[in-house]
Scaffold this active site. Structure first.
Site, PDB file in Angstrom:
ATOM      1  N   GLY A  12      51.251  32.462  33.484  1.00 34.80           N
ATOM      2  CA  GLY A  12      49.868  32.219  33.097  1.00 34.80           C
ATOM      3  C   GLY A  12      48.957  31.687  34.179  1.00 34.80           C
ATOM      4  O   GLY A  12      47.940  31.050  33.889  1.00 34.80           O
ATOM      5  N   ASN A  14      47.005  33.429  36.041  1.00 25.30           N
ATOM      6  CA  ASN A  14      45.712  34.123  35.903  1.00 25.30           C
ATOM      7  C   ASN A  14      44.942  33.595  34.698  1.00 25.30           C
ATOM      8  O   ASN A  14      43.715  33.494  34.743  1.00 25.30           O
ATOM      9  CB  ASN A  14      45.922  35.633  35.797  1.00 25.30           C
ATOM     10  CG  ASN A  14      46.158  36.267  37.169  1.00 25.30           C
ATOM     11  OD1 ASN A  14      45.217  36.429  37.922  1.00 25.30           O
ATOM     12  ND2 ASN A  14      47.390  36.560  37.479  1.00 25.30           N
ATOM     13  N   LEU A 104      53.061  42.140  30.311  1.00 24.57           N
ATOM     14  CA  LEU A 104      54.072  43.101  30.783  1.00 24.57           C
ATOM     15  C   LEU A 104      54.437  44.152  29.752  1.00 24.57           C
ATOM     16  O   LEU A 104      55.446  44.828  29.890  1.00 24.57           O
ATOM     17  CB  LEU A 104      55.325  42.327  31.222  1.00 24.57           C
ATOM     18  CG  LEU A 104      55.109  41.379  32.394  1.00 24.57           C
ATOM     19  CD1 LEU A 104      56.391  40.621  32.709  1.00 24.57           C
ATOM     20  CD2 LEU A 104      54.611  42.140  33.624  1.00 24.57           C
ATOM     21  N   ASN A 121      42.498  44.660  33.179  1.00 22.41           N
ATOM     22  CA  ASN A 121      43.833  44.327  33.671  1.00 22.41           C
ATOM     23  C   ASN A 121      43.736  43.954  35.134  1.00 22.41           C
ATOM     24  O   ASN A 121      42.956  44.549  35.887  1.00 22.41           O
ATOM     25  CB  ASN A 121      44.796  45.521  33.511  1.00 22.41           C
ATOM     26  CG  ASN A 121      46.210  45.162  33.974  1.00 22.41           C
ATOM     27  OD1 ASN A 121      46.746  44.121  33.608  1.00 22.41           O
ATOM     28  ND2 ASN A 121      46.787  46.014  34.801  1.00 22.41           N
ATOM     29  N   HIS A 123      45.906  43.830  38.585  1.00 14.62           N
ATOM     30  CA  HIS A 123      47.140  44.357  39.182  1.00 14.62           C
ATOM     31  C   HIS A 123      47.224  43.846  40.615  1.00 14.62           C
ATOM     32  O   HIS A 123      46.236  43.916  41.360  1.00 14.62           O
ATOM     33  CB  HIS A 123      47.152  45.892  39.134  1.00 14.62           C
ATOM     34  CG  HIS A 123      48.423  46.482  39.679  1.00 14.62           C
ATOM     35  ND1 HIS A 123      49.602  46.468  38.972  1.00 14.62           N
ATOM     36  CD2 HIS A 123      48.694  47.034  40.888  1.00 14.62           C
ATOM     37  CE1 HIS A 123      50.557  47.009  39.723  1.00 14.62           C
ATOM     38  NE2 HIS A 123      50.035  47.350  40.887  1.00 14.62           N
ATOM     39  N   ASP A 164      47.987  51.481  34.777  1.00 12.89           N
ATOM     40  CA  ASP A 164      47.215  51.190  36.004  1.00 12.89           C
ATOM     41  C   ASP A 164      46.347  52.368  36.429  1.00 12.89           C
ATOM     42  O   ASP A 164      46.078  52.565  37.616  1.00 12.89           O
ATOM     43  CB  ASP A 164      48.162  50.808  37.167  1.00 12.89           C
ATOM     44  CG  ASP A 164      49.048  49.619  36.836  1.00 12.89           C
ATOM     45  OD1 ASP A 164      50.176  49.571  37.332  1.00 12.89           O
ATOM     46  OD2 ASP A 164      48.593  48.774  36.045  1.00 12.89           O
ATOM     47  N   GLU A 194      43.656  37.611  43.132  1.00 15.81           N
ATOM     48  CA  GLU A 194      43.708  37.697  41.662  1.00 15.81           C
ATOM     49  C   GLU A 194      42.870  36.631  40.973  1.00 15.81           C
ATOM     50  O   GLU A 194      42.081  36.943  40.057  1.00 15.81           O
ATOM     51  CB  GLU A 194      45.163  37.568  41.189  1.00 15.81           C
ATOM     52  CG  GLU A 194      46.037  38.730  41.607  1.00 15.81           C
ATOM     53  CD  GLU A 194      47.437  38.574  41.092  1.00 15.81           C
ATOM     54  OE1 GLU A 194      47.608  38.242  39.915  1.00 15.81           O
ATOM     55  OE2 GLU A 194      48.373  38.798  41.871  1.00 15.81           O
TER      56      GLU A 194
HETATM   57  C1  GRF Z   1      52.035  38.093  38.814  1.00 22.49           C
HETATM   58  O1  GRF Z   1      52.920  38.963  39.513  1.00 22.49           O
HETATM   59  C2  GRF Z   1      50.638  38.546  39.043  1.00 22.49           C
HETATM   60  O2  GRF Z   1      50.509  39.069  40.354  1.00 22.49           O
HETATM   61  C3  GRF Z   1      50.468  39.642  38.039  1.00 22.49           C
HETATM   62  O3  GRF Z   1      51.264  39.241  36.906  1.00 22.49           O
HETATM   63  C4  GRF Z   1      52.270  38.307  37.344  1.00 22.49           C
HETATM   64  C5  GRF Z   1      52.249  37.016  36.562  1.00 22.49           C
HETATM   65  O4  GRF Z   1      50.952  36.516  36.540  1.00 22.49           O
HETATM   66  N1  GRF Z   1      49.076  39.808  37.692  1.00 22.49           N
HETATM   67  P1  GRF Z   1      50.596  35.149  35.727  1.00 22.49           P
HETATM   68  O5  GRF Z   1      50.967  34.008  36.643  1.00 22.49           O
HETATM   69  O6  GRF Z   1      51.423  35.154  34.460  1.00 22.49           O
HETATM   70  O7  GRF Z   1      49.122  35.219  35.492  1.00 22.49           O
END
Ligand code: GRF
Length: 216
Positions: A12, A14, A104, A121, A123, A164, A194
């Site tokens: 989490g 992001n 995911l 999204n 990436h 993607d 990101e």
């Molecule tokens: C990381 O590999 C990030 O680069 C991709 O998702 C994975 C986990 O991200 N966007 P987060 O820390 O759960 O946001």
């Protein structure tokens, strides 16, 4: 105000960048209205709880799929139970947009159609490099180092029925250093790309949606 529901599957970071941006007033007219995780017990849910944002777990493993695993993008795919659970929750939280932040799971086509043009999204590469099926998390940075690229970065794109493949909205380049490991490269791409791009993309999409609706 526009309402964003964030989908997560792991740490989490992001999501945290979005929460921090909201607190700092950098999301414009958009608020984080809820968090849906594809798995229980992930740290992203701790982050949501600490920020007093409602959260829930909706795991594909817990739902039957009405029409089997039709290819994503198959217009005949009927909303299966997993898609219905996601739709029920995002409608309950009155989501105007969906933000995939380290999520995911491939979204069911019926869900993508319901929020067409309103799913973001993030990436961790410069699409079209190192993306598509099998490219997620550290695997993206392992592939970049294996190929020997000197520049990588991150991309925010709109989600369509592919993986993607939706329209690219924002990208930011990050230099690859000679002594990088997949972990050090992932950390720098997160910090320098990101965590900057995703809040800005949410702000811009919120601004567009508000303008389309004649609000704000
Ligand atoms: C990381 O590999 C990030 O680069 C991709 O998702 C994975 C986990 O991200 N966007 P987060 O820390 O759960 O946001």
């Amino acid at each position: 105000m526009l309402r964003a529901v964030v989908f997560v599957s792991g740490g989490g970071t992001n999501l945290q960048a979005l929460l921090d941006a909201q607190r700092a007033g950098r999301l414009g007219d958009t608020v984080i209205a809820g968090v849906i995780s594809s798995r229980p017990g992930v740290y992203a849910l701790e982050r949501a709880g600490r920020a007093h944002v409602p959260f829930t777990v909706i795991s594909p493993k817990d739902y039957e799929t009405a029409d089997g695993k039709k290819e994503a993008g198959d217009p005949t795919a009927v909303p299966d139970d997993f898609a219905c659970a996601l739709l029920d929750q995002t409608k309950r939280w009155q989501a105007d947009m969906i933000v995939l932040a380290g999520y995911l799971v491939v979204l069911p086509a019926s869900f993508v159609h319901a929020y067409s043009g309103r799913i973001l999204n993030i990436h961790p590469s410069l699409i079209p490099a190192f993306c598509g099926r099998g490219y997620y998390g550290l695997r993206v940075h392992e592939a970049a180092l294996r190929r020997g690229v000197k520049v990588t970065g991150a991309t925010v794109h709109l989600v369509d029925e592919g993986t993607d493949t939706g329209p690219i909205l924002l990208q930011k380049a990050v230099e690859v250093q000679s002594n990088d490991t997949p972990e050090s490269l992932q950390k720098r791409v997160m910090e320098e790309a990101e965590w900057q791009l995703l809040p800005e993309a949410v702000r811009l999409l919120g601004k567009r949606l508000a303008k389309e609706r004649g609000i704000g």
